[in-house]
Design a protein around this motif. Structure first.
Motif, PDB file in Angstrom:
ATOM      1  N   GLY A 221       0.814  -1.209   0.000  1.00 23.55           N
ATOM      2  CA  GLY A 221       0.000   0.000   0.000  1.00 23.55           C
ATOM      3  C   GLY A 221       0.848   1.259   0.000  1.00 23.55           C
ATOM      4  N   HIS A 222       1.908   1.249   0.782  1.00 19.38           N
ATOM      5  CA  HIS A 222       2.816   2.392   0.809  1.00 19.38           C
ATOM      6  C   HIS A 222       3.459   2.591  -0.559  1.00 19.38           C
ATOM      7  CE1 HIS A 222       6.683   4.440   1.856  1.00 19.38           C
ATOM      8  NE2 HIS A 222       5.874   5.158   2.607  1.00 19.38           N
ATOM      9  N   LEU A 223       3.846   1.504  -1.212  1.00 18.88           N
ATOM     10  CA  LEU A 223       4.466   1.599  -2.531  1.00 18.88           C
ATOM     11  C   LEU A 223       3.471   2.107  -3.573  1.00 18.88           C
ATOM     12  CD1 LEU A 223       7.121   1.048  -4.031  1.00 18.88           C
ATOM     13  CD2 LEU A 223       6.271  -1.257  -4.519  1.00 18.88           C
ATOM     14  N   ALA A 224       2.217   1.664  -3.486  1.00 22.79           N
ATOM     15  CA  ALA A 224       1.201   2.120  -4.422  1.00 22.79           C
ATOM     16  C   ALA A 224       0.986   3.619  -4.303  1.00 22.79           C
ATOM     17  CB  ALA A 224      -0.113   1.380  -4.181  1.00 22.79           C
ATOM     18  N   LEU A 225       1.008   4.120  -3.079  1.00 28.46           N
ATOM     19  CA  LEU A 225       0.849   5.569  -2.903  1.00 28.46           C
ATOM     20  C   LEU A 225       2.050   6.314  -3.464  1.00 28.46           C
ATOM     21  CD1 LEU A 225      -0.659   7.476   0.026  1.00 28.46           C
ATOM     22  CD2 LEU A 225       1.586   8.164  -0.808  1.00 28.46           C
ATOM     23  N   ALA A 226       3.242   5.797  -3.224  1.00 27.71           N
ATOM     24  CA  ALA A 226       4.446   6.464  -3.722  1.00 27.71           C
ATOM     25  C   ALA A 226       4.483   6.476  -5.245  1.00 27.71           C
ATOM     26  CB  ALA A 226       5.693   5.773  -3.168  1.00 27.71           C
ATOM     27  N   GLU A 227       4.037   5.399  -5.870  1.00 30.63           N
ATOM     28  CA  GLU A 227       4.143   5.294  -7.325  1.00 30.63           C
ATOM     29  C   GLU A 227       2.955   5.907  -8.055  1.00 30.63           C
ATOM     30  OE1 GLU A 227       6.778   1.167  -7.665  1.00 30.63           O
ATOM     31  OE2 GLU A 227       4.596   1.097  -7.941  1.00 30.63           O
ATOM     32  N   ARG A 228       1.737   5.803  -7.466  1.00 32.94           N
ATOM     33  CA  ARG A 228       0.531   6.206  -8.196  1.00 32.94           C
ATOM     34  C   ARG A 228      -0.303   7.249  -7.467  1.00 32.94           C
ATOM     35  NH1 ARG A 228       0.158   0.604  -8.103  1.00 32.94           N
ATOM     36  NH2 ARG A 228      -1.791   0.681  -6.910  1.00 32.94           N
ATOM     37  N   ALA A 229       0.157   7.727  -6.328  1.00 34.22           N
ATOM     38  CA  ALA A 229      -0.584   8.710  -5.529  1.00 34.22           C
ATOM     39  C   ALA A 229      -1.951   8.180  -5.108  1.00 34.22           C
ATOM     40  CB  ALA A 229      -0.745  10.029  -6.305  1.00 34.22           C
ATOM     41  N   ASP A 230      -2.057   6.851  -4.982  1.00 34.72           N
ATOM     42  CA  ASP A 230      -3.329   6.209  -4.623  1.00 34.72           C
ATOM     43  C   ASP A 230      -3.270   5.795  -3.151  1.00 34.72           C
ATOM     44  OD1 ASP A 230      -5.646   4.799  -4.368  1.00 34.72           O
ATOM     45  OD2 ASP A 230      -5.068   3.160  -5.720  1.00 34.72           O
ATOM     46  N   PRO A 231      -4.046   6.458  -2.301  1.00 31.53           N
ATOM     47  CA  PRO A 231      -3.989   6.128  -0.870  1.00 31.53           C
ATOM     48  C   PRO A 231      -4.832   4.927  -0.469  1.00 31.53           C
ATOM     49  CG  PRO A 231      -5.489   7.956  -1.219  1.00 31.53           C
ATOM     50  CD  PRO A 231      -4.919   7.624  -2.566  1.00 31.53           C
ATOM     51  N   ALA A 232      -5.654   4.402  -1.385  1.00 33.07           N
ATOM     52  CA  ALA A 232      -6.624   3.369  -1.013  1.00 33.07           C
ATOM     53  C   ALA A 232      -5.976   2.093  -0.467  1.00 33.07           C
ATOM     54  CB  ALA A 232      -7.539   3.054  -2.198  1.00 33.07           C
TER      55      ALA A 232
END
Length: 268
Positions: A221-232
């Motif tokens: 989840g942390h990586l998804a936010l860093a790469e795609r700005a997606d907090p979900a």
């Protein structure tokens, strides 16, 4: 150093083998022999002792001092390699072990428990190594009700902030909130599992060791936010942590301020 203060080199037995760990141990042994002639014993810990060192890794060395010594931490360079040396008397080391267990970080315990002996003529270091291994195996104390409520409150507050971010929001703010969310969720989950915490590179290692499924969900989840700005994904994983401890906590929380320790209740 005069001849009378030179330690007996025969009390520094060579590490057998030709691998990287043996070479690091020989380097560390030469450092102890040269700089700490009064040491009761010494051990090499950290990545250099576990076989996970990189070319840039430093040497983590634990040195047991005579009872009239001065406990301290020294960072120095020896034979071109950086070394971090943790020097303690036996009395002080007992307090260090207790503090390490209370913090759930246990850095000092790991250095001793997962070490390679460098110098231990009277068996003092081996005694402390066995004590560290026993404390690590027992695990940290469970979360107190106050610690659990504080952790739930802080993580709930961070998730409320994270929910207001997304595409078009300030990326610096979003990343800062995400970093803190990962840290708080990881520390809360690891403590709930009665496992040992870590910081820096040790945070993901200890997190996935404590809970392989939910720990990896937090990291993904942390990586998804860093790469795609997606907090979900991070939000979902962090909510999973909260559910293990009773769910989100907002109104009704009361945090008591303690001047000696501080409990972070005023922080967000």
């Amino acid at each position: 150093m005069d001849a009378q203060s030179q330690p007996d080199p025969t009390t520094f037995p060579e590490t057998t083998g030709s691998g990287a760990v043996a070479e690091y141990a020989r380097e560390a042994r030469r450092l102890v022999l040269a700089r700490y002639p009064d040491a009761l014993g010494a051990a090499l810990g950290g990545s250099s002792a576990s076989g996970r060192a990189t070319p840039g890794s430093d040497l983590d060395i634990a040195v047991l001092l005579p009872d009239d010594g001065i406990s301290r931490r020294e960072v120095l360079r020896h034979e071109g390699r950086l070394a971090e040396v943790f020097l303690h008397t036996r009395a002080d080391l007992g307090e260090v072990f207790a503090a390490a267990r209370a913090s759930r970080r246990a850095t000092a315990l790991f250095i001793y428990a997962e070490s390679v002996l460098l110098h231990d003529p009277d068996g003092h270091v081996e005694t402390w190594r066995a004590e560290a291994q026993a404390l690590l195996a027992a695990g940290p104390e469970p979360l107190t009700p106050n610690e659990s409520e504080l952790g739930r409150f802080l993580l709930t507050d961070l998730l409320d902030d994270l929910a207001e971010t997304g595409l078009g929001s300030d990326r610096h703010e979003q990343l800062a909130i995400a970093d803190r969310t990962l840290q708080e969720a990881a520390h809360l989950l690891v403590a709930h599992r009665r496992a040992w915490n870590g910081a820096g590179k040790w945070l993901p290692r200890r997190l996935t060791a404590a809970d392989p499924v939910l720990g990896r969900e937090l990291l993904r989840g942390h990586l998804a936010l860093a790469e795609r700005a997606d907090p979900a994904p991070l939000t979902t994983a962090a909510r999973g942590v909260l559910e293990l401890l009773g769910g989100p906590l907002r109104e009704g929380y009361v945090g008591h301020w303690r001047p000696s320790a501080g409990n972070g209740a005023a922080e967000s």
